[in-house]
Design a protein around this motif. Sequence first.
Motif, PDB file in Angstrom:
ATOM      1  N   ASN A 164      74.514 -25.432  54.652  1.00  0.00           N
ATOM      2  CA  ASN A 164      75.521 -25.022  53.658  1.00  0.00           C
ATOM      3  C   ASN A 164      76.878 -24.822  54.325  1.00  0.00           C
ATOM      4  N   ARG A 165      76.871 -24.568  55.630  1.00  0.00           N
ATOM      5  CA  ARG A 165      78.148 -24.325  56.297  1.00  0.00           C
ATOM      6  C   ARG A 165      78.983 -25.601  56.431  1.00  0.00           C
ATOM      7  N   TYR A 166      78.387 -26.763  56.140  1.00  0.00           N
ATOM      8  CA  TYR A 166      79.177 -27.999  56.155  1.00  0.00           C
ATOM      9  C   TYR A 166      80.031 -28.137  54.891  1.00  0.00           C
ATOM     10  N   LEU A 167      79.794 -27.273  53.886  1.00  0.00           N
ATOM     11  CA  LEU A 167      80.515 -27.381  52.612  1.00  0.00           C
ATOM     12  C   LEU A 167      81.905 -26.762  52.719  1.00  0.00           C
ATOM     13  N   THR A 168      82.892 -27.400  52.094  1.00  0.00           N
ATOM     14  CA  THR A 168      84.206 -26.777  51.972  1.00  0.00           C
ATOM     15  C   THR A 168      84.095 -25.691  50.894  1.00  0.00           C
ATOM     16  N   ALA A 169      85.136 -24.868  50.766  1.00  0.00           N
ATOM     17  CA  ALA A 169      85.096 -23.775  49.781  1.00  0.00           C
ATOM     18  C   ALA A 169      84.883 -24.352  48.375  1.00  0.00           C
ATOM     19  N   GLU A 170      85.534 -25.471  48.089  1.00  0.00           N
ATOM     20  CA  GLU A 170      85.403 -26.055  46.754  1.00  0.00           C
ATOM     21  C   GLU A 170      83.989 -26.611  46.533  1.00  0.00           C
ATOM     22  N   GLN A 171      83.470 -27.291  47.541  1.00  0.00           N
ATOM     23  CA  GLN A 171      82.101 -27.820  47.424  1.00  0.00           C
ATOM     24  C   GLN A 171      81.092 -26.685  47.279  1.00  0.00           C
ATOM     25  N   ARG A 172      81.359 -25.585  47.991  1.00  0.00           N
ATOM     26  CA  ARG A 172      80.438 -24.445  47.895  1.00  0.00           C
ATOM     27  C   ARG A 172      80.385 -23.920  46.455  1.00  0.00           C
ATOM     28  N   ARG A 173      81.525 -24.010  45.754  1.00  0.00           N
ATOM     29  CA  ARG A 173      81.550 -23.568  44.350  1.00  0.00           C
ATOM     30  C   ARG A 173      80.767 -24.525  43.454  1.00  0.00           C
ATOM     31  N   GLN A 174      80.741 -25.825  43.841  1.00  0.00           N
ATOM     32  CA  GLN A 174      80.003 -26.821  43.030  1.00  0.00           C
ATOM     33  C   GLN A 174      78.505 -26.817  43.332  1.00  0.00           C
ATOM     34  N   ALA A 175      78.154 -26.350  44.539  1.00  0.00           N
ATOM     35  CA  ALA A 175      76.788 -26.528  45.055  1.00  0.00           C
ATOM     36  C   ALA A 175      75.664 -25.939  44.183  1.00  0.00           C
ATOM     37  N   PRO A 176      75.893 -24.795  43.494  1.00  0.00           N
ATOM     38  CA  PRO A 176      74.792 -24.237  42.685  1.00  0.00           C
ATOM     39  C   PRO A 176      74.332 -25.168  41.568  1.00  0.00           C
ATOM     40  N   CYS A 177      75.122 -26.205  41.266  1.00  0.00           N
ATOM     41  CA  CYS A 177      74.768 -27.201  40.258  1.00  0.00           C
ATOM     42  C   CYS A 177      73.429 -27.871  40.582  1.00  0.00           C
ATOM     43  N   LEU A 178      73.079 -27.933  41.881  1.00  0.00           N
ATOM     44  CA  LEU A 178      71.821 -28.578  42.276  1.00  0.00           C
ATOM     45  C   LEU A 178      70.629 -27.800  41.694  1.00  0.00           C
ATOM     46  N   TYR A 179      70.615 -26.507  41.952  1.00  0.00           N
ATOM     47  CA  TYR A 179      69.507 -25.678  41.443  1.00  0.00           C
ATOM     48  C   TYR A 179      69.542 -25.635  39.916  1.00  0.00           C
ATOM     49  N   ALA A 180      70.755 -25.544  39.349  1.00  0.00           N
ATOM     50  CA  ALA A 180      70.888 -25.480  37.887  1.00  0.00           C
ATOM     51  C   ALA A 180      70.304 -26.747  37.240  1.00  0.00           C
ATOM     52  N   SER A 181      70.557 -27.912  37.832  1.00  0.00           N
ATOM     53  CA  SER A 181      70.011 -29.160  37.257  1.00  0.00           C
ATOM     54  C   SER A 181      68.488 -29.183  37.349  1.00  0.00           C
TER      55      SER A 181
END
Length: 282
Positions: free
Chosen positions: A190-207
């Motif tokens: 997860n540390r490879y994510l930029t701040a913006e990507q980190r905000r988008q990332a929960p979409c994976l679990y949500a889907s």
Amino acid sequence: MEVVHSIEEIRREVRNLRNRSATIGFVPTMGNLHAGHLSLVKDAAASCGAVVVSIYVNPMQFGPTEDFSTYPRTLEQDLELLREAGTITVFQPDDEAMYPHGTTGQTFVEVPLMGEMLCGAARPGHFRGVSTVVARLLNIVQPDLAVFGKKDYQQLAIIRRMVADLAIPVEIVGGETIRAEDGLALSSRNRYLTAEQRRQAPCLYASLLEAAEQVRAGRQAFAQIEQAALQELRGCGFQPDYVSIRRQQDLQPAGAGDRVLVVLAAARLGQARLIDNVEIVL
Ligand code: AMP
């Protein structure tokens, strides 16, 4: 807490532990520890008198273009966390101890079919590296029980199969996935994510939750459910490798009569390739 590096030392340490404790639990890791790893240590401690944790970034499970050289290595911080978690022994081998004949000339373990599908298709050779290192670690430590996270669901299934096929005398336990508050599964990557990507990332679990909800509601058009989840992921900025509804037991594609299922996904977001899954029992 003892920190040892050689096979001789860890075997001696395990012999000492055996004199004091009836059962030994083992948690293999690649370090850069977070609450997910510590939860596995807790699971091991709940049923074993002594817990051994290994820290080893296994070169054999990384592809030539993957992140082996940049994978986060945070040993001092890891040891501090393990000390607090009550780990008794840490095994931190070097490449010489783990691969005395190098990673290419070494005997390997490969679980067919299960090792080639899903993440195995996207990462050729990955699961061969995983099963080989885990077989070697289990032979070195010889624990009664070993805990692996359900976050790496395919890995857990492959290790269960390997242990059964090779009659390795150890009980394999699956530990629950630990998540951030917004649902993102904790991961060193997860540390490879930029701040913006980190905000988008929960979409994976949500889907995945959305897909699982549809299956629970009785929809059997699995291909359509998978397609909808792929679309949702693309909409959130991911480049998905797959979303797939499978049988928990052997990870074969789910059919209409199957009731013990798991929906798994892998998707790239910037520099990170994230994986997650949701179990479904109908
Ligand atoms: P790694 O260090 O990434 O190889 O992971 C070591 C172990 O921790 C594996 O069994 C993983 O499945 C497990 N693990 C990683 N992330 C999590 C998490 N968020 N929750 C539970 N277990 C995890």
